[in-house]
Design an enzyme around this catalytic site. Structure first.
Site, PDB file in Angstrom:
ATOM      1  N   ASP A 159      30.408 -25.849 -10.485  1.00 54.67           N
ATOM      2  CA  ASP A 159      28.960 -25.816 -10.598  1.00 54.67           C
ATOM      3  C   ASP A 159      28.430 -24.528 -11.237  1.00 54.67           C
ATOM      4  OD1 ASP A 159      26.196 -25.090  -9.415  1.00 54.67           O
ATOM      5  OD2 ASP A 159      26.321 -27.231  -8.968  1.00 54.67           O
ATOM      6  N   MET A 187      24.117 -28.671  -9.806  1.00 52.61           N
ATOM      7  CA  MET A 187      24.795 -29.454 -10.838  1.00 52.61           C
ATOM      8  C   MET A 187      25.751 -30.467 -10.221  1.00 52.61           C
ATOM      9  SD  MET A 187      23.174 -28.328 -13.245  1.00 52.61           S
ATOM     10  CE  MET A 187      22.280 -26.894 -13.804  1.00 52.61           C
ATOM     11  N   ASP A 188      26.430 -30.069  -9.156  1.00 52.69           N
ATOM     12  CA  ASP A 188      27.285 -31.029  -8.440  1.00 52.69           C
ATOM     13  C   ASP A 188      26.447 -32.154  -7.846  1.00 52.69           C
ATOM     14  OD1 ASP A 188      29.848 -29.954  -8.816  1.00 52.69           O
ATOM     15  OD2 ASP A 188      29.605 -28.555  -7.171  1.00 52.69           O
ATOM     16  N   ILE A 189      25.335 -31.789  -7.225  1.00 48.90           N
ATOM     17  CA  ILE A 189      24.496 -32.798  -6.567  1.00 48.90           C
ATOM     18  C   ILE A 189      23.926 -33.770  -7.590  1.00 48.90           C
ATOM     19  CG2 ILE A 189      22.383 -33.154  -5.237  1.00 48.90           C
ATOM     20  CD1 ILE A 189      22.928 -30.369  -3.958  1.00 48.90           C
ATOM     21  N   ALA A 192      26.545 -36.025  -8.996  1.00 43.72           N
ATOM     22  CA  ALA A 192      26.845 -37.090  -8.033  1.00 43.72           C
ATOM     23  C   ALA A 192      25.818 -38.208  -8.120  1.00 43.72           C
ATOM     24  CB  ALA A 192      26.887 -36.518  -6.618  1.00 43.72           C
TER      25      ALA A 192
END
Length: 430
Positions: A159, A187-189, A192
């Site tokens: 991220d 960015m990960d969220i 996802a």
């Protein structure tokens, strides 16, 4: 650790027992780890999909060790946050027997999700082309750092790396110092969310055509999207966004102000809101109609003097006074809160965002619900994230029909981990 949970947060209120789930009957084989992949599959699990999380025996997903780690759970808060409503199956993918097991599971699945480094799934014989020979209509989602082809396909990415490389960090912070990353793994969220949306779209397409497909979602591609409309602003103007701290480059007055007792944020997104702020909230109708403040660009040019006027006014009264006046006037505002204050706020409590759910080892664990509210297919009741391999035998019995003899043979080969091989040896001795 978690001592105050029962006193502070309500028990989760169960969904109606007869209500259907949006993804009833969908099975996902999940090879993902860390955040972006697991959060995507958790969204699917919350919608009712059966998610089978494939983990390495004993060690499991590396995110299990991210702090704070509960000594009895043997995993930390981040893992708990991304892995509810899943079943964990511990399989050694380095063994021929382990690979045979996951191929059998894929044959009975609708979706495969993976976020290994590029090339790993191909070396295991579990890439999309291999999987669709096992299950022709499989939906196969790869979450990568920079894509699965091209000159950056081999790069590892987390991220914060894509935050800096996308330009996102350059936009955030104050003008007199280096840009700052978002501490939240935004960015990960968001990746996802993109991945789960992409999977849902592919499922609709498959239902219509009977044909599965490969999906690719990359952290970097998503991070560029997360810079918002700044990309097009740059292409129109040729200028890069500048850091403005808590103020806005597009609207004014928007930013943090100080009441007598605490900080709060206001956002005057258009001329009418500004006029209501000045006339109805701080009692300055003369400024509301002043020509020098008539438009957003006018106010931006005079930001410092306007902020000084507002700052002096707001310092005269406490936050509840200003909040009630701004709410009545229709001026968007909010107090500056810590995370702890936010989850205990009236808004969060009314929405039951944070609850507690039962856990067989520690009694209760906290749960943060999805923001999705279905009227007909409410999300699944939350079940706490599993221990490594907690459901291995359960899943292999239910899904693949394994019996005791098959488990004994698998244990001897180490396909289910060394501890099961040891257990098998001990059983033979007794």
């Amino acid at each position: 650790m978690l001592d105050q949970l029962e006193a502070e947060f309500p028990e989760h209120a169960p969904r109606p027992s007869d209500a259907p789930k949006a993804l009833d009957g969908i099975r996902v084989v999940d090879f993902s780890h860390f955040i972006a992949g697991p959060l995507a599959t958790m969204i699917l699990a919350d919608m009712g999909a059966e998610v089978i999380k494939i983990e390495a025996p004993e060690t499991g997903d590396d995110l299990r060790r991210y702090p704070p780690v509960h000594p009895e759970l043997r995993h930390g808060a981040p893992f708990l946050w991304t892995n509810r409503n899943k079943r964990s199956v511990a399989i050694d993918l380095k063994s021929a027997g382990g690979l045979n097991i996951v191929r059998e599971l894929i044959a009975k699945a609708d979706v495969v999700v993976e976020n290994f480094s590029t090339g790993v799934m191909k070396r295991l014989g579990l890439d999309y082309d291999s999987c669709r020979t096992i299950k022709p209509d499989i939906i196969y989602c790869s979450v990568s750092a920079y894509g699965r082809d091209g000159t950056s396909a081999d790069r590892l990415g987390f991220d914060p790396i894509v935050q800096v490389e996308s330009g996102f960090v350059s936009m955030n912070g104050y003008a007199d110092r280096e840009g700052v990353r978002a501490l939240s793994p935004v960015m990960d969220i968001s990746t996802a969310m993109m991945a789960s949306n992409a999977i849902l779209g592919a499922m609709v397409a498959c239902a219509r055509s009977g044909v599965g497909q490969a999906i690719e979602v990359s952290l970097f591609d998503n991070a560029v999207l997360m810079t918002g409309y700044a990309t097009l602003q740059h292409l129109f103007s040729g200028a890069d966004p500048q850091r403005h701290g808590n103020t806005s480059p597009d609207t004014c007055p928007s930013g943090v102000f100080q009441a007598q007792d605490r900080s709060f944020y206001i956002n005057c997104g258009n001329d009418k809101i500004f006029q209501r702020l000045m006339s109805q909230v701080i009692g300055r109708p003369d400024l509301a109609s002043a020509e020098v403040y008539a438009t957003g660009p006018d106010r931006i040019r005079r930001r410092d003097e306007l902020f000084a006027i507002l700052g002096e006014a707001f310092a005269q009264q406490p936050w509840p006074y200003w909040q009630s006046r701004m709410r009545a006037a229709g001026v968007p505002c909010g107090q500056v809160r810590s995370v702890g204050e936010a989850i205990r706020s009236p808004e969060a409590r009314e929405r039951a965002i944070v609850t507690r759910i039962p856990h067989p080892t520690v009694g209760w664990v906290p749960n943060v619900r999805l923001p999705i509210r279905y009227s007909r297919t409410p999300v699944a009741d939350p079940i706490a994230a599993p221990a490594v391999g907690q459901h291995t035998e359960e899943v292999l019995r239910e899904v693949l029909g394994y019996d005791e003899a098959r488990f004994a043979r698998l244990a001897e080969t180490g396909a289910l981990g060394d501890h099961r091989r040891q257990q098998s040896a001990e059983k033979k001795q007794t």
